[in-house]
Design an enzyme around this catalytic site. Structure first.
Site, PDB file in Angstrom:
ATOM      1  N   TRP A 197       7.273  35.251 -26.693  1.00  0.00           N
ATOM      2  CA  TRP A 197       6.546  36.583 -26.952  1.00  0.00           C
ATOM      3  C   TRP A 197       5.167  36.841 -27.563  1.00  0.00           C
ATOM      4  O   TRP A 197       3.967  36.987 -27.114  1.00  0.00           O
ATOM      5  CB  TRP A 197       7.302  37.722 -27.672  1.00  0.00           C
ATOM      6  CG  TRP A 197       7.259  39.452 -27.523  1.00  0.00           C
ATOM      7  CD1 TRP A 197       7.133  39.801 -26.242  1.00  0.00           C
ATOM      8  CD2 TRP A 197       6.179  39.361 -28.420  1.00  0.00           C
ATOM      9  NE1 TRP A 197       6.391  41.018 -26.444  1.00  0.00           N
ATOM     10  CE2 TRP A 197       6.174  40.531 -28.083  1.00  0.00           C
ATOM     11  CE3 TRP A 197       5.023  39.150 -29.672  1.00  0.00           C
ATOM     12  CZ2 TRP A 197       4.979  41.435 -29.083  1.00  0.00           C
ATOM     13  CZ3 TRP A 197       4.894  40.105 -30.867  1.00  0.00           C
ATOM     14  CH2 TRP A 197       5.162  41.301 -30.256  1.00  0.00           C
ATOM     15  N   TYR A 218       1.404  37.274 -26.204  1.00  0.00           N
ATOM     16  CA  TYR A 218       0.315  38.502 -26.966  1.00  0.00           C
ATOM     17  C   TYR A 218      -0.834  38.274 -26.924  1.00  0.00           C
ATOM     18  O   TYR A 218      -1.494  38.972 -26.884  1.00  0.00           O
ATOM     19  CB  TYR A 218       1.433  39.610 -27.925  1.00  0.00           C
ATOM     20  CG  TYR A 218       0.857  40.597 -28.059  1.00  0.00           C
ATOM     21  CD1 TYR A 218       1.755  41.258 -27.564  1.00  0.00           C
ATOM     22  CD2 TYR A 218       0.484  40.728 -29.605  1.00  0.00           C
ATOM     23  CE1 TYR A 218       0.792  42.613 -28.394  1.00  0.00           C
ATOM     24  CE2 TYR A 218      -0.200  42.224 -29.805  1.00  0.00           C
ATOM     25  CZ  TYR A 218       0.430  43.254 -29.082  1.00  0.00           C
ATOM     26  OH  TYR A 218      -0.539  44.219 -30.077  1.00  0.00           O
ATOM     27  N   ASP A 260       8.979  41.050 -23.377  1.00  0.00           N
ATOM     28  CA  ASP A 260       8.887  42.187 -24.324  1.00  0.00           C
ATOM     29  C   ASP A 260       9.303  43.260 -23.733  1.00  0.00           C
ATOM     30  O   ASP A 260       9.794  43.996 -22.527  1.00  0.00           O
ATOM     31  CB  ASP A 260       7.276  42.508 -23.585  1.00  0.00           C
ATOM     32  CG  ASP A 260       7.043  44.023 -24.786  1.00  0.00           C
ATOM     33  OD1 ASP A 260       6.980  43.975 -25.503  1.00  0.00           O
ATOM     34  OD2 ASP A 260       6.848  44.713 -23.580  1.00  0.00           O
TER      35      ASP A 260
END
Length: 487
Positions: free
Chosen positions: A430, A434, A450
């Site tokens: 994640w 990002y 997410d």
């Protein structure tokens, strides 16, 4: 009829987005040639295209290399280095700092090649030398300063990266046929102040200013940045090239009637003006082609009417280390809580600056600042409420960025940099995705685990979300922003 991955590749081919160069090749049956996805020849019909993962596969299928885009120069396929990618990274470095006097040898050393090879690569990609390219960048910035400000000509020359007024005058007259002062006389209505200057940076409309500003407003680090009266403010610290940092502030507002953003820069930042403008372009995604993106993402509206909004931008970042630390702090906690921790970090370990603007008081600490702390990093950051695991991850990030082991702005292979990131304890898929979205600006990143993505698609389980997102490629980062904007 294209299907699956082929639709993704055709969308990227149609957009001519350089971020996909070298990742696939297109055989065109009507011409018998194969091209790179950045080829500027007339776009062939989809039914005439066949896609290949390598140049050799296209040739084995009987296609000849395009003489216009030269597939042999695609990243990862040149005989010596990824020539095209190398040239674009060099151009990016030149555009990011017009005032750099590092020379072609130092630039080549930074990119891991010889100066001779860099010159050849640059000429193959841009038909000019790196020096000529840099001169044009400097001249265009100088022209903008002459047109939009009342800065003295000597200040214009220095801000645009010229070493001397004499050199600037000679080159300007040679290229434009008139002296800088003559151009200044032809322009009326320009303005500047002793404390700041304002320039404009254009974009391709439409541009959803409110959405990107709301995104940034929800993630501001108090004291470092703020959003007030439909404008974005932040403090800045950059290296002027002599080893000494310069400090200042910027303000960014929207000028929809001009399809541009107005960027106000404190006078203290004039020595690093090109760096500031480059980072603003990245932060506000000014190089995006919104028409190409919405053409693919319009399919999102079948999930929910109005889910895909034309003109959505991918929020980038101004400071890579600041953004990556913010991402680590945001793991498994709310956006607001992460902002609180980041604010404490800036207040305690950042540098205090006098901007004269209420609410702008500190610059975010640099990697070197945190690396210089004595003892265990967790003993320092723990006092701020940051867990030991997060503190150690931040220290790992500081080390890799300070030592140049990871390149998050001018990387040739985003996936390779993501793999390096995930080798740092505490950075998982994640966080890496990002960071790819915001620091690298990778258009096809997708943090499918997410919380916000899953909430926006609450009627789908994780496996279904991944399948659904295949139709959004190669713009899944923009699809993610659309999903977040619905919350």
């Amino acid at each position: 009829m294209l299907k699956g991955e082929e639709k993704v590749w055709y969308a990227a081919f149609k957009a001519k987005d350089t971020r996909f160069d070298g990742r696939f090749f297109i055989g065109v049956s009507s011409t018998g040639i194969y091209c790179r996805p950045v080829c500027r020849a007339r776009l062939p019909k989809a039914e005439n295209c066949t896609f290949y993962v390598s140049a050799s596969a296209a040739e084995q299928a009987g296609y000849r290399p395009c003489l216009l885009c030269r597939p042999e120069l695609a990243p990862g396929n040149a005989p010596v280095d990824a020539v095209s990618s190398l040239a674009r990274r060099a151009a990016g470095l030149l555009e990011a700092d017009y005032g750099s006097e590092q020379g072609i040898e130092k630039l080549a050393d930074r990119l891991g090649c010889s100066s001779r090879h860099l010159r050849r690569a640059f000429a193959a990609e841009y038909s000019v030398s790196p020096v000529q390219y840099l001169q044009t960048c400097r001249l265009l910035l100088a022209k903008s300063l002459l047109t939009d400000t009342n800065l003295p000509v000597i200040s214009v020359a220095m801000a645009a990266g010229f070493g001397s007024l004499r050199r600037f005058n000679a080159l300007f007259k040679k290229q434009y046929g008139l002296a800088p002062t003559a151009m200044r006389k032809q322009v009326t209505g320009n303005s500047s102040h002793d404390t700041h200057v304002t320039l404009t940076l254009g974009y391709r409309p439409p541009y959803q200013w409110k959405q990107i500003l709301d995104f940034l407003a929800g993630r501001v680090i108090a004291g470092v940045e703020k959003v007030v009266d439909d404008e974005y403010f932040r403090t800045v610290r950059l290296d002027a090239g002599d080893g000494q940092p310069v400090y200042g502030w910027i303000k960014v507002g929207h000028r929809p009637q001009k399809n541009a953003l107005a960027v106000t820069v404190s006078a203290t930042l004039l020595p690093v003006l090109s760096q500031v403008l480059d980072r603003v372009r990245h932060l506000f995604d000014l190089c995006c082609d919104p028409d190409a993106i919405v053409e693919t993402l319009a399919v999102m509206n079948s999930i929910r009417p109005g889910l895909c909004v034309p003109g959505i931008r991918l929020p980038g970042c101004f400071d890579t280390f600041e953004m990556t630390v913010r991402a680590v702090l945001g793991q498994q906690i709310t956006v607001k809580a992460a902002g609180t921790l980041a604010t404490r970090l800036a207040q305690v370990y950042g540098t205090a600056v006098d901007t004269g603007i209420k609410g702008l008081t500190h610059v975010f600490p640099s990697p070197e600042t945190l690396l210089s702390l004595q003892g265990q990093i967790a003993d320092h950051l723990g006092l701020l409420g940051i867990t030991r695991a997060r503190a150690n991850t931040i220290l790992g990030l500081a080390k890799t960025l300070a030592e140049g082991e990871i390149d998050l702005r001018f990387c040739a292979e985003p996936q390779a940099e993501l793999e390096k990131l995930m080798m740092i304890p505490g950075i998982g898929a994640w966080t890496a995705q990002y960071i790819a979205m915001r620091a690298i600006g990778w258009p096809d990143a997708f943090p499918h685990t997410d919380y916000g993505v899953k909430k926006a698609l609450s009627s789908h389980v994780s496996a279904e979300i991944l399948v659904l997102a295949e139709s959004w490629r190669p713009w899944r980062s923009y699809a993610t922003i659309n999903l977040w904007n619905t919350l």
